[in-house]
Design an enzyme around this catalytic site. Structure first.
Site, PDB file in Angstrom:
ATOM      1  N   ASP A  56       0.750  -1.126  -0.166  1.00  0.00           N
ATOM      2  CA  ASP A  56      -0.060   0.166   0.041  1.00  0.00           C
ATOM      3  C   ASP A  56       0.927   1.422  -0.192  1.00  0.00           C
ATOM      4  O   ASP A  56       1.755   1.364   1.033  1.00  0.00           O
ATOM      5  CB  ASP A  56      -0.650  -0.118   1.338  1.00  0.00           C
ATOM      6  CG  ASP A  56      -2.256   1.041   1.207  1.00  0.00           C
ATOM      7  OD1 ASP A  56      -1.939   1.941   0.335  1.00  0.00           O
ATOM      8  OD2 ASP A  56      -3.125   0.776   1.846  1.00  0.00           O
ATOM      9  N   ASP A  57       0.852   1.969  -0.861  1.00  0.00           N
ATOM     10  CA  ASP A  57       1.540   3.469  -1.390  1.00  0.00           C
ATOM     11  C   ASP A  57       2.909   3.218  -1.394  1.00  0.00           C
ATOM     12  O   ASP A  57       3.772   4.021  -1.104  1.00  0.00           O
ATOM     13  CB  ASP A  57       1.411   4.321   0.188  1.00  0.00           C
ATOM     14  CG  ASP A  57      -0.203   4.817   0.128  1.00  0.00           C
ATOM     15  OD1 ASP A  57      -1.027   4.385  -0.527  1.00  0.00           O
ATOM     16  OD2 ASP A  57      -0.494   5.530   0.993  1.00  0.00           O
ATOM     17  N   CYS A  94      -6.337   3.859  -3.358  1.00  0.00           N
ATOM     18  CA  CYS A  94      -6.401   2.487  -2.736  1.00  0.00           C
ATOM     19  C   CYS A  94      -7.848   1.858  -3.414  1.00  0.00           C
ATOM     20  O   CYS A  94      -7.603   0.796  -4.105  1.00  0.00           O
ATOM     21  CB  CYS A  94      -6.528   2.462  -1.211  1.00  0.00           C
ATOM     22  SG  CYS A  94      -5.276   3.445  -0.509  1.00  0.00           S
ATOM     23  N   LYS A 148      -5.630  -5.704   4.018  1.00  0.00           N
ATOM     24  CA  LYS A 148      -6.398  -4.678   3.990  1.00  0.00           C
ATOM     25  C   LYS A 148      -7.445  -4.908   2.900  1.00  0.00           C
ATOM     26  O   LYS A 148      -7.264  -5.139   1.715  1.00  0.00           O
ATOM     27  CB  LYS A 148      -5.552  -3.499   3.541  1.00  0.00           C
ATOM     28  CG  LYS A 148      -6.221  -2.162   3.247  1.00  0.00           C
ATOM     29  CD  LYS A 148      -5.407  -1.000   2.972  1.00  0.00           C
ATOM     30  CE  LYS A 148      -6.254   0.267   2.452  1.00  0.00           C
ATOM     31  NZ  LYS A 148      -5.386   1.290   2.279  1.00  0.00           N
ATOM     32  N   HIS A 150     -10.858  -2.473   2.124  1.00  0.00           N
ATOM     33  CA  HIS A 150     -11.045  -1.157   1.474  1.00  0.00           C
ATOM     34  C   HIS A 150     -11.847  -1.201   0.550  1.00  0.00           C
ATOM     35  O   HIS A 150     -11.757  -0.341  -0.538  1.00  0.00           O
ATOM     36  CB  HIS A 150      -9.757  -0.629   1.365  1.00  0.00           C
ATOM     37  CG  HIS A 150      -9.820   1.110   1.452  1.00  0.00           C
ATOM     38  ND1 HIS A 150      -8.819   1.764   1.207  1.00  0.00           N
ATOM     39  CD2 HIS A 150     -10.862   1.844   1.882  1.00  0.00           C
ATOM     40  CE1 HIS A 150      -9.209   3.326   1.221  1.00  0.00           C
ATOM     41  NE2 HIS A 150     -10.592   3.046   2.000  1.00  0.00           N
ATOM     42  N   HIS A 241       1.334   2.359   4.116  1.00  0.00           N
ATOM     43  CA  HIS A 241       0.539   3.349   4.055  1.00  0.00           C
ATOM     44  C   HIS A 241       0.816   3.981   5.695  1.00  0.00           C
ATOM     45  O   HIS A 241       1.398   3.407   6.433  1.00  0.00           O
ATOM     46  CB  HIS A 241      -0.799   2.674   4.222  1.00  0.00           C
ATOM     47  CG  HIS A 241      -2.067   3.842   3.945  1.00  0.00           C
ATOM     48  ND1 HIS A 241      -2.222   4.768   5.032  1.00  0.00           N
ATOM     49  CD2 HIS A 241      -2.701   4.192   2.950  1.00  0.00           C
ATOM     50  CE1 HIS A 241      -3.058   5.436   4.390  1.00  0.00           C
ATOM     51  NE2 HIS A 241      -3.485   5.239   3.375  1.00  0.00           N
ATOM     52  N   ASP A 299      -0.368  -0.818  -5.004  1.00  0.00           N
ATOM     53  CA  ASP A 299      -1.763  -0.476  -5.165  1.00  0.00           C
ATOM     54  C   ASP A 299      -1.857   1.011  -5.779  1.00  0.00           C
ATOM     55  O   ASP A 299      -2.722   1.321  -6.621  1.00  0.00           O
ATOM     56  CB  ASP A 299      -2.751  -0.262  -3.881  1.00  0.00           C
ATOM     57  CG  ASP A 299      -2.289   0.551  -3.056  1.00  0.00           C
ATOM     58  OD1 ASP A 299      -1.304   1.132  -2.940  1.00  0.00           O
ATOM     59  OD2 ASP A 299      -3.170   0.801  -2.034  1.00  0.00           O
ATOM     60  N   ASN A 300      -0.885   1.899  -5.675  1.00  0.00           N
ATOM     61  CA  ASN A 300      -0.552   3.352  -6.056  1.00  0.00           C
ATOM     62  C   ASN A 300       0.829   3.880  -5.856  1.00  0.00           C
ATOM     63  O   ASN A 300       1.372   3.242  -5.533  1.00  0.00           O
ATOM     64  CB  ASN A 300      -1.896   4.107  -5.709  1.00  0.00           C
ATOM     65  CG  ASN A 300      -1.908   4.155  -4.116  1.00  0.00           C
ATOM     66  OD1 ASN A 300      -3.201   3.684  -3.416  1.00  0.00           O
ATOM     67  ND2 ASN A 300      -1.119   4.794  -3.416  1.00  0.00           N
ATOM     68  N   LYS A 317       0.898   9.763  -5.390  1.00  0.00           N
ATOM     69  CA  LYS A 317      -0.236   9.227  -4.869  1.00  0.00           C
ATOM     70  C   LYS A 317      -1.499  10.162  -5.259  1.00  0.00           C
ATOM     71  O   LYS A 317      -1.245  11.409  -4.757  1.00  0.00           O
ATOM     72  CB  LYS A 317      -0.227   8.697  -3.686  1.00  0.00           C
ATOM     73  CG  LYS A 317      -1.501   8.170  -3.205  1.00  0.00           C
ATOM     74  CD  LYS A 317      -1.395   7.518  -1.774  1.00  0.00           C
ATOM     75  CE  LYS A 317      -2.972   7.126  -1.302  1.00  0.00           C
ATOM     76  NZ  LYS A 317      -2.821   6.244  -0.151  1.00  0.00           N
TER      77      LYS A 317
END
Length: 570
Positions: A56-57, A94, A148, A150, A241, A299-300, A317
């Site tokens: 994540d991130d 996300c 996660k 989300h 994240h 994811d990004n 992001k």
């Protein structure tokens, strides 16, 4: 500069497109391992076991093989022995990335075009979508998710265990404390968020989430028989994240990094690297490895304000510049035909759905209507990608660019609307793509805030950009004025896609979601028997782009909130 693949395309032809060192093992992480001997058990079963790892991130420059200041020997080794995906695209935030992975569809086809699913929104993946794990279940797989989610949880029908996963262990919201698992959606709106299946996992708090999730994956591998049934595990790390948290032992190797945020962030990446080392060890130990496919994906893009780095890509992001949508990705598997190479094949996150269904033995009828392509031959054998273009998104709710208009879009498209598309070598952006800065790695503490803006707003306010992304991956040379022919072609493609868009699902918050009304934890608050009343704020049939969106005060508030989140704070 590379020659455009679309240079010779007519408008009609374009419209017709269907378009290591292995010594990082922590004694706290690997329990009771007798030795380093890997046991291969038995004849190789078919189809393959699939492990999909998502971080994540994690930014484009936050991995060792991109010459980062962050050390990732395990990920580097896996990528080097597999196939690095260097033309791989994800979404800038996300929820959209996860939704596209799970459904194989662009956001415009699931109603999730705008922002993220917030904890108090009665929203989730549309119930009419057959998910990737559901398809794999149909093909005989045992399916598990750790980490996660989300993707919404207002009803039990939204939960991972109702959307195709046999088991689930993780957090439902977008951001939680790595130790206490508290998650907040504004001042005073906090609750516990760690779940085992459809129950709250109160007893697991206090354990670092990266370690906790790794232990759960290893338990699944240890208790499953690899010969009896193929396994699919979606490991969706919370890391890296915010909040920036990690055990001290991971921070020490980066004590030389003067930037505190970067130091903590690097430590979190190292914890993930070690986690992947321990999971791949378990794959070998328990007899999965020889018939396995490991996919690694972010994811990004990364958030430089929180220690991430996308250098030398533009943006971050929450933006549609390359730094927001070009992702880290690689595939590692003994089943690859051509290993140890870099792939420039165009790949999008929606492509994993048909690719994995195909690997699992499914036929094309199981992926009919999805926006992804089966890219296994492109990855495994080095063949050309079947993908010719990517719709990054069309978001009619994001703040309209004041300088945009239908006139500036040659009467084809209102350039005030946030949208982005890539076709061949060309990438077009309209509206407000988000802050378009190039942020170099931050090495000094107390970096002056004004320095972040050195390359922002250096040209008159615009609403259309065109880049030859193959020849100019850093998006420094806008060719929209020189190539109006290509601009018109890509604007026409946006019109084509927009005709297929479903209404945006972005409902107002529901006060019943307050964790204080639900035992102190986040979880479903609407009964499954209660009918949904989606309050759509954008209808695809409304062709008058100049018609103002009629939003209630609450919708206006959330739109302003998400503008801030998209540009600065996620």
């Amino acid at each position: 500069m590379a020659t455009s693949a679309l240079t010779g395309f007519s408008m009609m032809s374009l419209l017709s497109l269907g378009y290591l060192t292995w010594d990082m093992m922590s004694p706290n992480q690997v329990e009771n391992e007798p030795d380093q001997t890997f046991v291969d058990r038995s004849p190789v079963p078919q189809p393959p076991h699939i492990l999909f790892i998502m971080t994540d991130d994690q930014g484009f420059n936050d991995i060792g093989y991109h010459s980062s200041d962050i050390r990732t020997p395990v990920l580097d080794k896996l990528a080097a022995d597999g196939v690095k995906l260097e033309n791989y695209y994800i979404q800038p935030i996300c929820t959209p990335s996860r939704s596209q992975l799970i459904t194989g569809r662009y956001q415009i086809h699931t109603g999730l075009q705008h922002s993220i699913i917030r904890p108090r929104q009665p929203n989730c993946l549309p119930f009419d979508q057959v998910t990737l794990p559901q398809r794999l279940q149909e093909l005989g797989y045992s399916t598990h998710m750790v980490g996660k989610w989300h993707l919404g949880f207002y009803k039990k029908e939204c939960l991972p265990t109702r959307r195709g996963f046999d088991t689930y262990f993780g957090s439902l919201t977008g951001s939680v404390n790595y130790y206490t698992y508290d998650s907040c959606d504004g001042p005073g709106m906090c609750g516990f968020d760690l779940h085992e299946g459809e129950s709250v996992a109160w007893g697991q708090s206090g354990k670092y989430s990266t370690h906790l999730y790794t232990q759960r994956v290893r338990k699944i591998l240890a208790t499953h028989d690899p010969q009896s049934q193929p396994l699919f595990i979606f490991l969706s790390f919370q890391a890296v994240h915010t909040p920036l948290q990690s055990p001290r032992e991971y921070i020490y190797p980066y004590r030389g990094l003067e930037n505190v945020a970067r130091r903590k962030y690097a430590a979190m990446v190292s914890a993930v690297d070690e986690a992947v080392r321990n999971i791949t060890y378990a794959l070998r130990k328990y007899g999965y490895y020889q018939n396995s496919v490991i996919i690694f994906s972010t994811d990004n893009g990364g958030q430089p304000l929180s220690g991430g780095s996308n250098w030398p890509l533009r943006g971050r992001k929450g933006t549609y510049w390359e730094g927001g949508v070009r992702g880290l990705g690689f595939v590692h598997s003994p089943l690859l035909r051509k290993k140890k190479r870099v792939s420039k094949a165009l790949v999008h996150i929606t492509d994993w759905y048909p690719t994995l269904v195909g690997l699992a033995g499914g036929n094309e009828s199981l992926t009919e209507g999805v926006d992804g392509y089966d890219v296994w031959e492109a990855i495994s054998e080095g063949k050309e990608s079947p993908r010719l273009e990517i719709l990054h998104n069309i978001d009619p709710l994001y703040n309209h660019a004041r300088s945009g208009s239908l006139q500036k879009g040659y009467g084809i498209w209102n350039t005030a609307v946030q949208a982005s598309i890539r076709a061949g070598d060309w990438k077009l952006l309209t509206g407000d793509p988000g802050y378009g800065d190039w942020t170099p790695p931050q090495m000094l503490p107390g970096f002056p805030g004004g320095w972040w803006n050195l390359e922002r707003h250096t040209e008159p306010r615009k609403s259309v950009w065109l880049f030859n992304i193959s020849g100019d991956p850093y998006e420094r040379y806008d060719l929209s004025e020189q190539r109006p022919d290509v601009v018109k072609e890509l604007l026409a493609r946006l019109v084509y896609y927009n005709r297929t868009a479903v209404p945006v699902r972005y409902p107002s918050e529901d006060q019943r979601a307050d964790p204080h009304l639900n035992g102190g934890a986040w979880g479903p608050w609407v009964g499954d028997e209660e009918e949904d009343s989606w309050d759509s704020v954008y209808q695809k049939k409304n062709k008058n782009w100049k018609t103002k969106l009629k939003l209630s005060k609450s919708r206006s508030f959330f739109r302003r909130l998400n503008t801030r989140i998209m540009s600065n704070r996620i």
